[in-house]
Design a protein around this motif. Structure first.
Motif, PDB file in Angstrom:
ATOM      1  N   ASP A   1       0.821  -1.213   0.000  1.00 22.51           N
ATOM      2  CA  ASP A   1       0.000   0.000   0.000  1.00 22.51           C
ATOM      3  C   ASP A   1       0.857   1.266   0.000  1.00 22.51           C
ATOM      4  OD1 ASP A   1      -2.180   1.620   0.007  1.00 22.51           O
ATOM      5  OD2 ASP A   1      -2.793   1.225   2.071  1.00 22.51           O
ATOM      6  N   PRO A   2       1.673   1.471  -1.044  1.00 21.81           N
ATOM      7  CA  PRO A   2       2.529   2.663  -1.077  1.00 21.81           C
ATOM      8  C   PRO A   2       1.737   3.965  -1.092  1.00 21.81           C
ATOM      9  CG  PRO A   2       2.478   1.593  -3.234  1.00 21.81           C
ATOM     10  CD  PRO A   2       1.807   0.657  -2.279  1.00 21.81           C
ATOM     11  N   GLN A   3       0.514   3.936  -1.624  1.00 20.15           N
ATOM     12  CA  GLN A   3      -0.285   5.163  -1.678  1.00 20.15           C
ATOM     13  C   GLN A   3      -0.543   5.725  -0.281  1.00 20.15           C
ATOM     14  OE1 GLN A   3       0.193   5.978  -4.812  1.00 20.15           O
ATOM     15  NE2 GLN A   3      -1.932   6.463  -5.311  1.00 20.15           N
ATOM     16  N   LYS A   4      -0.778   4.848   0.670  1.00 19.36           N
ATOM     17  CA  LYS A   4      -1.028   5.303   2.043  1.00 19.36           C
ATOM     18  C   LYS A   4       0.212   5.979   2.614  1.00 19.36           C
ATOM     19  CE  LYS A   4      -2.591   3.686   6.576  1.00 19.36           C
ATOM     20  NZ  LYS A   4      -3.008   2.507   7.386  1.00 19.36           N
ATOM     21  N   ASP A   5       1.392   5.381   2.364  1.00 16.66           N
ATOM     22  CA  ASP A   5       2.639   5.971   2.848  1.00 16.66           C
ATOM     23  C   ASP A   5       2.917   7.302   2.155  1.00 16.66           C
ATOM     24  OD1 ASP A   5       3.196   4.009   4.673  1.00 16.66           O
ATOM     25  OD2 ASP A   5       4.520   2.876   3.361  1.00 16.66           O
ATOM     26  N   ILE A   6       2.621   7.375   0.860  1.00 14.51           N
ATOM     27  CA  ILE A   6       2.839   8.622   0.128  1.00 14.51           C
ATOM     28  C   ILE A   6       1.916   9.716   0.648  1.00 14.51           C
ATOM     29  CG2 ILE A   6       2.641   9.732  -2.140  1.00 14.51           C
ATOM     30  CD1 ILE A   6       3.565   7.075  -3.382  1.00 14.51           C
ATOM     31  N   GLU A   7       0.681   9.336   0.977  1.00 17.75           N
ATOM     32  CA  GLU A   7      -0.247  10.328   1.534  1.00 17.75           C
ATOM     33  C   GLU A   7       0.261  10.857   2.873  1.00 17.75           C
ATOM     34  OE1 GLU A   7      -5.024  10.929   2.450  1.00 17.75           O
ATOM     35  OE2 GLU A   7      -4.241   8.913   2.015  1.00 17.75           O
ATOM     36  N   THR A   8       0.788   9.978   3.714  1.00 23.01           N
ATOM     37  CA  THR A   8       1.376  10.399   4.990  1.00 23.01           C
ATOM     38  C   THR A   8       2.519  11.377   4.752  1.00 23.01           C
ATOM     39  OG1 THR A   8       0.818   8.291   6.046  1.00 23.01           O
ATOM     40  CG2 THR A   8       2.572   9.589   7.062  1.00 23.01           C
ATOM     41  N   PHE A   9       3.355  11.050   3.774  1.00 24.97           N
ATOM     42  CA  PHE A   9       4.485  11.901   3.417  1.00 24.97           C
ATOM     43  C   PHE A   9       4.012  13.282   2.952  1.00 24.97           C
ATOM     44  CE2 PHE A   9       7.053  13.388  -0.230  1.00 24.97           C
ATOM     45  CZ  PHE A   9       8.255  13.674   0.423  1.00 24.97           C
ATOM     46  N   LEU A  10       3.001  13.314   2.079  1.00 28.60           N
ATOM     47  CA  LEU A  10       2.492  14.576   1.551  1.00 28.60           C
ATOM     48  C   LEU A  10       1.938  15.473   2.659  1.00 28.60           C
ATOM     49  CD1 LEU A  10       0.642  13.372  -1.689  1.00 28.60           C
ATOM     50  CD2 LEU A  10       2.791  14.641  -1.559  1.00 28.60           C
ATOM     51  N   HIS A  11       1.126  14.897   3.544  1.00 26.21           N
ATOM     52  CA  HIS A  11       0.552  15.686   4.634  1.00 26.21           C
ATOM     53  C   HIS A  11       1.663  16.268   5.519  1.00 26.21           C
ATOM     54  CE1 HIS A  11      -3.767  15.279   4.143  1.00 26.21           C
ATOM     55  NE2 HIS A  11      -3.624  13.982   3.903  1.00 26.21           N
ATOM     56  N   SER A  12       2.672  15.457   5.800  1.00 28.51           N
ATOM     57  CA  SER A  12       3.779  15.913   6.651  1.00 28.51           C
ATOM     58  C   SER A  12       4.539  17.062   5.994  1.00 28.51           C
ATOM     59  CB  SER A  12       4.727  14.743   6.938  1.00 28.51           C
ATOM     60  OG  SER A  12       5.849  15.183   7.672  1.00 28.51           O
TER      61      SER A  12
ATOM     62  N   ARG B   1      -5.108  14.785  -3.359  1.00 25.37           N
ATOM     63  CA  ARG B   1      -5.538  13.595  -4.095  1.00 25.37           C
ATOM     64  C   ARG B   1      -4.952  13.586  -5.508  1.00 25.37           C
ATOM     65  NH1 ARG B   1     -10.494  14.448  -1.601  1.00 25.37           N
ATOM     66  NH2 ARG B   1     -11.335  15.441  -3.490  1.00 25.37           N
ATOM     67  N   THR B   2      -4.874  14.764  -6.116  1.00 22.00           N
ATOM     68  CA  THR B   2      -4.311  14.858  -7.471  1.00 22.00           C
ATOM     69  C   THR B   2      -2.843  14.422  -7.480  1.00 22.00           C
ATOM     70  OG1 THR B   2      -5.812  16.649  -8.098  1.00 22.00           O
ATOM     71  CG2 THR B   2      -3.777  16.417  -9.385  1.00 22.00           C
ATOM     72  N   ILE B   3      -2.064  14.945  -6.539  1.00 22.40           N
ATOM     73  CA  ILE B   3      -0.650  14.559  -6.448  1.00 22.40           C
ATOM     74  C   ILE B   3      -0.527  13.072  -6.161  1.00 22.40           C
ATOM     75  CG2 ILE B   3       1.525  14.902  -5.208  1.00 22.40           C
ATOM     76  CD1 ILE B   3       0.547  17.743  -4.555  1.00 22.40           C
ATOM     77  N   LEU B   4      -1.381  12.595  -5.278  1.00 19.94           N
ATOM     78  CA  LEU B   4      -1.351  11.184  -4.894  1.00 19.94           C
ATOM     79  C   LEU B   4      -1.652  10.285  -6.092  1.00 19.94           C
ATOM     80  CD1 LEU B   4      -0.991   9.418  -2.364  1.00 19.94           C
ATOM     81  CD2 LEU B   4      -3.448   9.562  -1.997  1.00 19.94           C
ATOM     82  N   ASN B   5      -2.674  10.649  -6.859  1.00 20.08           N
ATOM     83  CA  ASN B   5      -3.040   9.854  -8.036  1.00 20.08           C
ATOM     84  C   ASN B   5      -1.962   9.888  -9.106  1.00 20.08           C
ATOM     85  OD1 ASN B   5      -5.489   9.132  -6.902  1.00 20.08           O
ATOM     86  ND2 ASN B   5      -6.595  10.854  -7.809  1.00 20.08           N
ATOM     87  N   ARG B   6      -1.348  11.049  -9.284  1.00 15.71           N
ATOM     88  CA  ARG B   6      -0.315  11.170 -10.302  1.00 15.71           C
ATOM     89  C   ARG B   6       0.971  10.425  -9.913  1.00 15.71           C
ATOM     90  NH1 ARG B   6      -0.931  17.542 -12.193  1.00 15.71           N
ATOM     91  NH2 ARG B   6      -2.943  17.267 -13.241  1.00 15.71           N
ATOM     92  N   SER B   7       1.179  10.248  -8.637  1.00 15.55           N
ATOM     93  CA  SER B   7       2.392   9.528  -8.193  1.00 15.55           C
ATOM     94  C   SER B   7       2.330   8.052  -8.570  1.00 15.55           C
ATOM     95  CB  SER B   7       2.579   9.671  -6.682  1.00 15.55           C
ATOM     96  OG  SER B   7       1.600   8.927  -5.978  1.00 15.55           O
TER      97      SER B   7
END
Length: 273
Positions: A217-228, A254-260
């Motif tokens: 689930d890299p998306q969850k980790d990336i979301e944590t990273f983005l918020h931080s 969400r846009t950044i997350l989806n594009r990643s």
């Protein structure tokens, strides 16, 4: 320059706090398990998946726990780190630092043949790693608590696919033949030569694979990273007083997350920008 704490690699990529926890835990648990059934773990994934960051974080955590022997980070853009010419010398240098008892048998091997570092990979491994370790084990000098983990990152960035395969072959045959108490974490892209090696029958049975895929689930980790990172910007940017209270919007994140698309490198570059 190939070592995990080298100034040449400053500021090395590493995992953001609270991300990649499951992957790191699997690596460290495997490395610390003296009853492990495999001595090579292959960490693989596409470019930008975060392999080097994971290897760096695993190295730092292992060093802190005194379970790390050595590291070598290949780089296709660094002339001394895109070949295997300095691989064994770099690993042996670190082995001596963490296991001082190895210094004398290694020095004996060098004095016996001052050209040892220009010999084949096979002979370098045997004379500088295998023979010294076996001599300590036979003399009951080797401690069962000695560090065991060796990390080789970015093997695909070694500039010759035949050499990539040779490195893996020599390491595998050494571990399977002499059962020296070392284990190797090898990270790379799943390129053909490396993939072919790990797909051979015997290697499949004596190695462990760890794929950086959606199962972690890299998306969850990336979301944590983005918020931080956005929190950091809101707290430190010189124009922070002009930011709207709801900046950035949920839809922007969400846009950044989806594009990643599960690739940490995309999110990291966006946040640096």
């Amino acid at each position: 320059g190939a070592v995990h704490n080298s100034y040449e690699r400053y500021d090395p990529p590493k995992c953001h706090p609270e991300t990649r926890a499951a992957v790191i835990e699997m690596i460290l648990s495997w490395a610390n398990n003296r009853q492990r059934t495999s001595s090579i773990m292959w960490l693989h994934g596409p470019a930008g998946a975060g392999k080097s960051a994971i290897a760096q974080t695993a190295a730092e955590k292992s060093e802190k726990a005194k379970t790390l022997c050595a590291t070598f980070f290949f780089s296709r853009n660094a002339s001394k780190r895109n070949t295997a010419d300095h691989l064994i010398a770099t690993i042996v240098h670190q082995l001596i630092r963490v296991i001082p008892q190895l210094e004398q048998p290694v020095m004996d091997a060098v004095e016996k043949n001052s050209a040892v570092f220009s010999l084949s990979l096979h002979l370098q491994i045997h004379r500088l790693i295998v023979d010294p370790i076996l001599s300590l084990m036979k003399g009951n000098i080797w401690s069962e608590d000695s560090p065991q983990l060796v990390i080789i990152d970015g093997l695909d960035e070694c500039n010759n696919s035949d050499i990539q395969k040779l490195i893996l072959t020599e390491i595998s045959e050494t571990l399977n033949t002499y059962h020296i108490p070392l284990c190797f974490l090898v990270s790379s892209r799943p390129e053909q030569a490396i993939r072919e090696f790990f797909n051979t029958g015997r290697i499949q049975k004596t190695s462990t694979r760890l794929a950086l895929d959606d199962s972690f689930d890299p998306q969850k980790d990336i979301e944590t990273f983005l918020h931080s990172k956005f929190t950091e910007i809101r707290e430190t940017h010189e124009l922070r007083c002009s930011f709207a209270s709801d900046w950035p919007s949920d839809s922007a994140i969400r846009t950044i997350l989806n594009r990643s698309s599960g690739q940490f490198i995309y999110a990291s570059l966006v946040m640096k920008y």
